[in-house]
Design a protein around this motif. Structure first.
Motif, PDB file in Angstrom:
ATOM      1  N   ASN A 169       0.821  -1.205   0.000  1.00 16.92           N
ATOM      2  CA  ASN A 169       0.000   0.000   0.000  1.00 16.92           C
ATOM      3  C   ASN A 169       0.859   1.261   0.000  1.00 16.92           C
ATOM      4  OD1 ASN A 169      -2.449  -1.365  -0.061  1.00 16.92           O
ATOM      5  ND2 ASN A 169      -2.595  -1.484   2.176  1.00 16.92           N
ATOM      6  N   ALA A 170       1.928   1.248   0.792  1.00 19.64           N
ATOM      7  CA  ALA A 170       2.818   2.411   0.838  1.00 19.64           C
ATOM      8  C   ALA A 170       3.508   2.612  -0.502  1.00 19.64           C
ATOM      9  CB  ALA A 170       3.844   2.237   1.948  1.00 19.64           C
ATOM     10  N   ARG A 171       3.850   1.509  -1.175  1.00 16.42           N
ATOM     11  CA  ARG A 171       4.498   1.595  -2.490  1.00 16.42           C
ATOM     12  C   ARG A 171       3.543   2.192  -3.512  1.00 16.42           C
ATOM     13  NH1 ARG A 171       6.808  -3.322  -2.171  1.00 16.42           N
ATOM     14  NH2 ARG A 171       5.473  -4.404  -3.646  1.00 16.42           N
ATOM     15  N   LYS A 172       2.288   1.768  -3.469  1.00 13.49           N
ATOM     16  CA  LYS A 172       1.290   2.326  -4.384  1.00 13.49           C
ATOM     17  C   LYS A 172       1.073   3.812  -4.116  1.00 13.49           C
ATOM     18  CE  LYS A 172      -1.440  -1.817  -5.441  1.00 13.49           C
ATOM     19  NZ  LYS A 172      -2.768  -2.460  -5.315  1.00 13.49           N
ATOM     20  N   ASN A 173       1.041   4.189  -2.856  1.00  9.67           N
ATOM     21  CA  ASN A 173       0.854   5.589  -2.501  1.00  9.67           C
ATOM     22  C   ASN A 173       2.023   6.442  -2.995  1.00  9.67           C
ATOM     23  OD1 ASN A 173      -0.536   7.752  -1.105  1.00  9.67           O
ATOM     24  ND2 ASN A 173       1.067   7.617   0.453  1.00  9.67           N
ATOM     25  N   LEU A 174       3.259   5.915  -2.833  1.00 16.55           N
ATOM     26  CA  LEU A 174       4.429   6.621  -3.334  1.00 16.55           C
ATOM     27  C   LEU A 174       4.361   6.755  -4.854  1.00 16.55           C
ATOM     28  CD1 LEU A 174       7.218   7.890  -3.022  1.00 16.55           C
ATOM     29  CD2 LEU A 174       8.188   5.581  -3.047  1.00 16.55           C
ATOM     30  N   THR A 189      10.737   5.866 -13.959  1.00 18.50           N
ATOM     31  CA  THR A 189      10.852   5.411 -12.575  1.00 18.50           C
ATOM     32  C   THR A 189       9.713   4.487 -12.203  1.00 18.50           C
ATOM     33  OG1 THR A 189      12.033   7.410 -11.895  1.00 18.50           O
ATOM     34  CG2 THR A 189      10.928   6.156 -10.171  1.00 18.50           C
ATOM     35  N   LEU A 190       8.499   4.845 -12.576  1.00 18.47           N
ATOM     36  CA  LEU A 190       7.335   4.024 -12.250  1.00 18.47           C
ATOM     37  C   LEU A 190       7.419   2.656 -12.913  1.00 18.47           C
ATOM     38  CD1 LEU A 190       4.627   6.816 -12.471  1.00 18.47           C
ATOM     39  CD2 LEU A 190       5.320   5.593 -10.400  1.00 18.47           C
ATOM     40  N   GLN A 191       7.914   2.617 -14.131  1.00 17.67           N
ATOM     41  CA  GLN A 191       8.084   1.322 -14.807  1.00 17.67           C
ATOM     42  C   GLN A 191       9.105   0.462 -14.078  1.00 17.67           C
ATOM     43  OE1 GLN A 191       9.065   2.394 -18.831  1.00 17.67           O
ATOM     44  NE2 GLN A 191       6.961   2.928 -19.372  1.00 17.67           N
ATOM     45  N   ILE A 192      10.222   1.064 -13.650  1.00 17.81           N
ATOM     46  CA  ILE A 192      11.245   0.332 -12.908  1.00 17.81           C
ATOM     47  C   ILE A 192      10.685  -0.164 -11.581  1.00 17.81           C
ATOM     48  CG2 ILE A 192      13.474   0.552 -11.730  1.00 17.81           C
ATOM     49  CD1 ILE A 192      14.300   2.480 -13.975  1.00 17.81           C
ATOM     50  N   MET A 193       9.784   0.639 -10.984  1.00 20.43           N
ATOM     51  CA  MET A 193       9.152   0.258  -9.722  1.00 20.43           C
ATOM     52  C   MET A 193       8.145  -0.878  -9.887  1.00 20.43           C
ATOM     53  SD  MET A 193       8.478   3.992  -7.955  1.00 20.43           S
ATOM     54  CE  MET A 193       7.609   3.292  -6.520  1.00 20.43           C
ATOM     55  N   GLY A 194       7.796  -1.204 -11.148  1.00 22.85           N
ATOM     56  CA  GLY A 194       6.882  -2.304 -11.401  1.00 22.85           C
ATOM     57  C   GLY A 194       5.460  -1.883 -11.693  1.00 22.85           C
ATOM     58  N   PHE A 195       5.270  -0.615 -12.096  1.00 23.52           N
ATOM     59  CA  PHE A 195       3.926  -0.120 -12.358  1.00 23.52           C
ATOM     60  C   PHE A 195       3.693   0.083 -13.850  1.00 23.52           C
ATOM     61  CE2 PHE A 195       4.486   0.921  -7.946  1.00 23.52           C
ATOM     62  CZ  PHE A 195       3.222   0.761  -7.395  1.00 23.52           C
ATOM     63  N   MET A 204       0.121  -1.993 -10.518  1.00 21.21           N
ATOM     64  CA  MET A 204       1.348  -2.721 -10.244  1.00 21.21           C
ATOM     65  C   MET A 204       1.305  -4.054 -10.979  1.00 21.21           C
ATOM     66  SD  MET A 204       3.093  -3.911  -6.625  1.00 21.21           S
ATOM     67  CE  MET A 204       3.507  -2.228  -6.172  1.00 21.21           C
ATOM     68  N   VAL A 205       2.266  -4.270 -11.855  1.00 18.87           N
ATOM     69  CA  VAL A 205       2.259  -5.473 -12.673  1.00 18.87           C
ATOM     70  C   VAL A 205       3.307  -6.482 -12.201  1.00 18.87           C
ATOM     71  CG1 VAL A 205       1.322  -4.361 -14.714  1.00 18.87           C
ATOM     72  CG2 VAL A 205       3.794  -4.365 -14.358  1.00 18.87           C
ATOM     73  N   GLU A 206       4.272  -6.034 -11.392  1.00 17.99           N
ATOM     74  CA  GLU A 206       5.272  -6.971 -10.886  1.00 17.99           C
ATOM     75  C   GLU A 206       5.912  -6.419  -9.617  1.00 17.99           C
ATOM     76  OE1 GLU A 206       8.389  -7.513 -13.697  1.00 17.99           O
ATOM     77  OE2 GLU A 206       8.699  -5.391 -14.014  1.00 17.99           O
ATOM     78  N   GLU A 207       6.371  -7.305  -8.776  1.00 15.58           N
ATOM     79  CA  GLU A 207       7.073  -6.897  -7.573  1.00 15.58           C
ATOM     80  C   GLU A 207       8.486  -6.448  -7.936  1.00 15.58           C
ATOM     81  OE1 GLU A 207       6.098  -6.684  -4.391  1.00 15.58           O
ATOM     82  OE2 GLU A 207       4.048  -7.265  -4.876  1.00 15.58           O
ATOM     83  N   PRO A 208       8.940  -5.317  -7.398  1.00 13.05           N
ATOM     84  CA  PRO A 208      10.288  -4.827  -7.726  1.00 13.05           C
ATOM     85  C   PRO A 208      11.364  -5.560  -6.950  1.00 13.05           C
ATOM     86  CG  PRO A 208       9.243  -3.332  -6.196  1.00 13.05           C
ATOM     87  CD  PRO A 208       8.227  -4.420  -6.494  1.00 13.05           C
ATOM     88  N   VAL A 209      11.675  -6.783  -7.384  1.00 15.99           N
ATOM     89  CA  VAL A 209      12.673  -7.589  -6.696  1.00 15.99           C
ATOM     90  C   VAL A 209      13.846  -7.827  -7.643  1.00 15.99           C
ATOM     91  CG1 VAL A 209      13.163  -9.797  -5.612  1.00 15.99           C
ATOM     92  CG2 VAL A 209      10.944  -8.686  -5.224  1.00 15.99           C
ATOM     93  N   TRP A 210      15.012  -7.427  -7.231  1.00 19.75           N
ATOM     94  CA  TRP A 210      16.233  -7.619  -8.011  1.00 19.75           C
ATOM     95  C   TRP A 210      17.163  -8.585  -7.301  1.00 19.75           C
ATOM     96  CZ3 TRP A 210      18.220  -2.696 -10.880  1.00 19.75           C
ATOM     97  CH2 TRP A 210      17.185  -2.163 -11.647  1.00 19.75           C
TER      98      TRP A 210
END
Length: 210
Positions: A169-174, A189-195, A204-210
């Protein structure tokens, strides 16, 4: 310590992808007086090493010949987060989303023309992918007119901060605040964040896990 662990890039492939996209890195060597010298350089990562071209003479060349231990750093600021995203008055709440890689290793000046021409061609392929040039061969005079610095990593660590340390939720708000602020880097930036960004919505289409 827990937060630092969550910010570390775990995937070597992700680190390599980042290196292949970035155009400027900084090499750090020690001068004769024991002070670090840091120089921005074009570079390419190929065959598990960093390659850079240089004039045949210069302080960094002499530094590396004298002491091969070097550092190399690459970073990209993704998005500045204004303090008012978190607080209406507290300036200390300002933050930055970023990706960075820090390498410690050994630098050498490449002497073999085969390796020098390979590095020069790899640099051209990275910076001029559209072509429009003749490939460099080991017997060309230009190979002897430039120096090639090679850095073999002993350690290579990456860090990234793209919201993965926040709950969903905090990630979506950011992401919503970044979208509304609409800086010049917001969409990337939003694409890199997974949005996924549409005209009026964020998904959000994917979790930002590297």
């Amino acid at each position: 310590m827990q937060l630092l662990g969550r910010l570390e890039i775990k995937s070597k492939q992700k680190i390599i992808e980042f290196l292949n996209k970035e155009h400027i890195g900084r090499i750090a060597s020690m001068d004769r007086d024991g002070f670090p010298q840091i120089i921005p350089m074009n570079f390419v990562f190929v065959n598990d090493a960093i390659y850079m071209h240089s004039h045949t003479r210069g302080e960094k060349i002499e530094n590396i010949k004298r002491d091969p231990k070097v550092g190399f750093e690459i970073d990209r600021e993704l998005e500045f987060l204004p303090s008012y995203f978190s607080s209406p008055t507290d300036a200390s709440q300002a933050d930055t989303l970023y990706i960075s890689v820090v390498i410690k290793g050994y630098g050498t000046i490449v002497s073999k023309n085969d390796e020098k021409s390979m590095a020069l061609n790899a640099l051209m392929e990275k910076y001029q992918p559209e072509g429009g040039y003749e490939r460099i061969t080991p017997d060309m005079p230009v190979v002897d007119e430039v120096a090639i610095i090679k850095v073999v990593p002993q350690t290579m660590r990456g860090k990234y901060k793209i919201g993965q340390h926040l709950d969903k939720n905090a990630r979506k708000n950011l992401a919503k605040k970044i979208f509304e602020r609409n800086s010049s880097t917001a969409l990337e930036t939003l694409q890199i964040m997974g949005f996924k960004v549409t005209e009026s919505n964020l998904e959000m289409v994917e979790e930002p896990v590297w």
